[in-house]
Motif scaffolding. Sequence first.
Motif, mmCIF file in Angstrom:
data_model
loop_
_atom_site.group_PDB
_atom_site.id
_atom_site.type_symbol
_atom_site.label_atom_id
_atom_site.label_comp_id
_atom_site.label_asym_id
_atom_site.label_seq_id
_atom_site.Cartn_x
_atom_site.Cartn_y
_atom_site.Cartn_z
ATOM 1 N N ASP A 158 1.146 -1.127 -0.199
ATOM 2 C CA ASP A 158 -0.270 0.092 -0.193
ATOM 3 C C ASP A 158 0.497 1.309 0.111
ATOM 4 O OD1 ASP A 158 -2.383 -0.946 -0.104
ATOM 5 O OD2 ASP A 158 -3.101 -1.057 2.195
ATOM 6 N N ILE A 159 2.226 1.408 0.658
ATOM 7 C CA ILE A 159 2.773 2.531 1.163
ATOM 8 C C ILE A 159 3.182 2.464 -1.045
ATOM 9 C CG2 ILE A 159 4.942 3.110 1.791
ATOM 10 C CD1 ILE A 159 4.326 1.972 4.526
ATOM 11 N N ALA A 160 3.960 1.278 -0.978
ATOM 12 C CA ALA A 160 3.957 2.007 -2.461
ATOM 13 C C ALA A 160 3.250 2.189 -3.383
ATOM 14 C CB ALA A 160 4.480 -0.105 -3.674
ATOM 15 N N ARG A 161 1.876 2.354 -3.501
ATOM 16 C CA ARG A 161 1.135 2.341 -4.294
ATOM 17 C C ARG A 161 0.726 4.128 -4.468
ATOM 18 N NH1 ARG A 161 -1.937 -2.511 -2.907
ATOM 19 N NH2 ARG A 161 -1.724 -4.286 -4.441
ATOM 20 N N VAL A 162 0.546 4.479 -2.313
ATOM 21 C CA VAL A 162 0.425 5.812 -2.032
ATOM 22 C C VAL A 162 1.726 6.711 -2.486
ATOM 23 C CG1 VAL A 162 0.485 7.448 0.071
ATOM 24 C CG2 VAL A 162 -1.082 4.748 0.065
ATOM 25 N N LYS A 163 2.669 6.304 -2.857
ATOM 26 C CA LYS A 163 3.602 6.973 -2.935
ATOM 27 C C LYS A 163 4.315 6.513 -4.266
ATOM 28 C CE LYS A 163 5.903 9.575 -0.954
ATOM 29 N NZ LYS A 163 4.768 10.555 -0.646
ATOM 30 N N GLU A 164 4.107 5.750 -4.863
ATOM 31 C CA GLU A 164 3.935 5.337 -6.607
ATOM 32 C C GLU A 164 5.835 5.146 -6.552
ATOM 33 O OE1 GLU A 164 2.475 8.920 -8.477
ATOM 34 O OE2 GLU A 164 0.361 7.549 -8.158
ATOM 35 N N MET A 165 6.193 4.483 -5.434
ATOM 36 C CA MET A 165 7.592 4.269 -5.750
ATOM 37 C C MET A 165 6.815 2.236 -5.749
ATOM 38 S SD MET A 165 8.858 4.870 -2.258
ATOM 39 C CE MET A 165 9.383 7.004 -1.637
ATOM 40 N N PRO A 166 8.707 1.275 -6.576
ATOM 41 C CA PRO A 166 8.893 0.511 -6.594
ATOM 42 C C PRO A 166 8.681 -0.431 -5.165
ATOM 43 C CG PRO A 166 11.014 1.502 -7.424
ATOM 44 C CD PRO A 166 9.676 2.439 -6.784
ATOM 45 N N LEU A 167 8.013 -1.638 -5.196
ATOM 46 C CA LEU A 167 8.221 -1.948 -3.813
ATOM 47 C C LEU A 167 9.675 -2.520 -2.882
ATOM 48 C CD1 LEU A 167 6.398 -3.874 -1.739
ATOM 49 C CD2 LEU A 167 6.513 -5.912 -3.059
ATOM 50 N N GLY A 168 10.842 -2.534 -3.514
ATOM 51 C CA GLY A 168 11.794 -2.639 -2.999
ATOM 52 C C GLY A 168 12.556 -1.387 -3.084
ATOM 53 N N THR A 169 12.267 -0.282 -3.134
ATOM 54 C CA THR A 169 12.385 1.009 -2.738
ATOM 55 C C THR A 169 11.623 1.254 -1.396
ATOM 56 O OG1 THR A 169 13.101 2.127 -5.037
ATOM 57 C CG2 THR A 169 12.769 3.370 -3.416
ATOM 58 N N VAL A 170 10.766 0.719 -1.362
ATOM 59 C CA VAL A 170 10.085 1.457 -0.268
ATOM 60 C C VAL A 170 10.268 0.590 1.185
ATOM 61 C CG1 VAL A 170 7.910 0.529 1.729
ATOM 62 C CG2 VAL A 170 7.903 2.011 -1.134
ATOM 63 N N LYS A 171 10.798 -1.190 0.606
ATOM 64 C CA LYS A 171 11.701 -2.009 2.099
ATOM 65 C C LYS A 171 12.744 -1.471 2.433
ATOM 66 C CE LYS A 171 9.758 -6.348 0.272
ATOM 67 N NZ LYS A 171 9.959 -7.764 -0.314
ATOM 68 N N ASN A 172 13.423 -0.791 1.853
ATOM 69 C CA ASN A 172 14.699 -0.280 1.552
ATOM 70 C C ASN A 172 14.837 0.603 2.268
ATOM 71 O OD1 ASN A 172 17.740 1.449 0.387
ATOM 72 N ND2 ASN A 172 17.891 -0.501 0.750
ATOM 73 N N LYS A 173 14.128 1.404 1.933
ATOM 74 C CA LYS A 173 13.762 3.222 3.126
ATOM 75 C C LYS A 173 13.357 3.148 4.199
ATOM 76 C CE LYS A 173 13.380 6.389 -0.978
ATOM 77 N NZ LYS A 173 15.058 7.090 -0.794
ATOM 78 N N LEU A 174 12.197 2.163 4.479
ATOM 79 C CA LEU A 174 12.007 1.363 6.262
ATOM 80 C C LEU A 174 13.273 0.777 6.295
ATOM 81 C CD1 LEU A 174 8.580 0.578 4.950
ATOM 82 C CD2 LEU A 174 8.968 2.220 6.512
ATOM 83 N N PHE A 175 13.639 0.345 5.550
ATOM 84 C CA PHE A 175 15.294 -0.599 6.433
ATOM 85 C C PHE A 175 15.982 0.723 7.244
ATOM 86 C CE2 PHE A 175 19.453 -1.783 5.774
ATOM 87 C CZ PHE A 175 20.399 -2.478 7.095
ATOM 88 N N ARG A 176 16.046 1.430 6.279
ATOM 89 C CA ARG A 176 17.554 2.559 6.295
ATOM 90 C C ARG A 176 16.649 3.573 7.506
ATOM 91 N NH1 ARG A 176 21.529 2.381 3.399
ATOM 92 N NH2 ARG A 176 21.556 0.571 1.607
ATOM 93 N N GLY A 177 15.916 4.366 7.207
ATOM 94 C CA GLY A 177 14.619 5.151 8.502
ATOM 95 C C GLY A 177 14.729 4.074 9.683
ATOM 96 N N ARG A 178 14.581 2.550 9.999
ATOM 97 C CA ARG A 178 14.515 2.168 10.737
ATOM 98 C C ARG A 178 16.242 2.624 11.547
ATOM 99 N NH1 ARG A 178 9.541 -0.803 9.261
ATOM 100 N NH2 ARG A 178 10.879 -2.122 7.875
ATOM 101 N N GLN A 179 17.192 2.000 10.626
ATOM 102 C CA GLN A 179 17.785 1.998 10.921
ATOM 103 C C GLN A 179 18.974 3.566 11.581
ATOM 104 O OE1 GLN A 179 20.574 -0.484 11.095
ATOM 105 N NE2 GLN A 179 19.075 -1.924 11.029
ATOM 106 N N MET A 180 17.992 4.694 11.363
ATOM 107 C CA MET A 180 18.653 6.042 11.851
ATOM 108 C C MET A 180 17.529 5.753 13.236
ATOM 109 S SD MET A 180 18.424 8.260 9.046
ATOM 110 C CE MET A 180 17.977 7.909 7.245
ATOM 111 N N LEU A 181 16.780 5.359 13.215
ATOM 112 C CA LEU A 181 15.302 5.847 14.167
ATOM 113 C C LEU A 181 16.093 5.019 15.153
ATOM 114 C CD1 LEU A 181 11.486 5.313 13.420
ATOM 115 C CD2 LEU A 181 12.791 7.283 13.864
ATOM 116 N N LYS A 182 16.440 3.499 15.176
ATOM 117 C CA LYS A 182 17.252 2.837 16.764
ATOM 118 C C LYS A 182 18.334 3.057 17.104
ATOM 119 C CE LYS A 182 18.286 -1.015 14.757
ATOM 120 N NZ LYS A 182 19.759 -1.144 15.027
#
Lengths: 195, 126
Positions: free
Chosen positions: A162-186
């Motif tokens: 759903d995020i990929a659809r809302v943002k019109e991004m490839p699914l792989g990009t969504v996964k990668n950005k969420l991974f990096r975002g969570r690393q920063m938060l951590k």
Amino acid sequence: MNRGSGSPSDEELVTAVLGGDRDRFGDLVERYQGRLVNYLVRLLRNLDEAHEMAQEVFLKVYQALDRYDPRYRFSTWLFRVAQNAAIDQIRRRRLKLVSMHRQDEGDDEGRDWDLPSGERGPYGALRNVERGAAIQDAIDALPWEYRELIVLRHYGELSYEDIARVKEMPLGTVKNKLFRGRQMLKEKLAEFLVD
Amino acid sequence: LTAARDANETTMNAEDCATLHERLDLEAEGALPPREAAALARHLAGCADCRAEREALARLHRALAASRLPVRDGFAERVMAALPAAGWEARHPRAWRLPLALLVLLAGSAAALAGVSSARRSPGAP
């Protein structure tokens, strides 16, 4: 959005509303109100504004319900409308999208954001307030492209697809950005991420 | 030679762990395919760093989930009370509404079927 067998799907509820059963829109509001308010409050940093905007978003969606394109999920449409409204609001407030850090008296609003938890007593409560503020600060400090995905995932509770659809991004990009975002938060929240 | 081999293995382990952190992230989301999950479990059994990373991720997920706020009482009722008397309805005479609703339902069902078909072709999505 897939629901259990006893619960109508979003699309079935939309169909019922379009068929004249206006009250079924209330079911959609009940279903999404928590996710929408939480999504908006993390972007707007204001609980009152988040509630007001969530109401506006529901009204906007209702008014355009006959234009809903059922090839897309209702949640995708709802959060796209919400995202546009939030970005417009942020622009209107002339806040920087990157590293927004409030320094005015509005920071007191963070006190409303105590985390519900099992911690009891004055020290536990203080810890909750501190952790709630730290989480908001850590989210605010994320670059916008990571921040909005983190908020869509963890507060809007949208699936990766759903995020990929809302943002019109490839699914792989969504996964990668969420991974990096969570690393920063951590990293930013390391001192609070202890039991 | 031994030192070079040890250095090489250290580098490989570091790379493996960095790669596996991405998989740990997917695992925490329930989005890791079973085969990769099994390989990850084997690595975790022998890697304290990755186990610590996994625990830190779990704590982050719990903290974010716990920071969700309750919606104020009566919110849905206020939204319903604020709905316009004639919103989208003003654009459609009453006689058109049933066909419009059926059209939405049919198109939604078709989209759902297409989605199921697509999901079967691309496993691993959350």
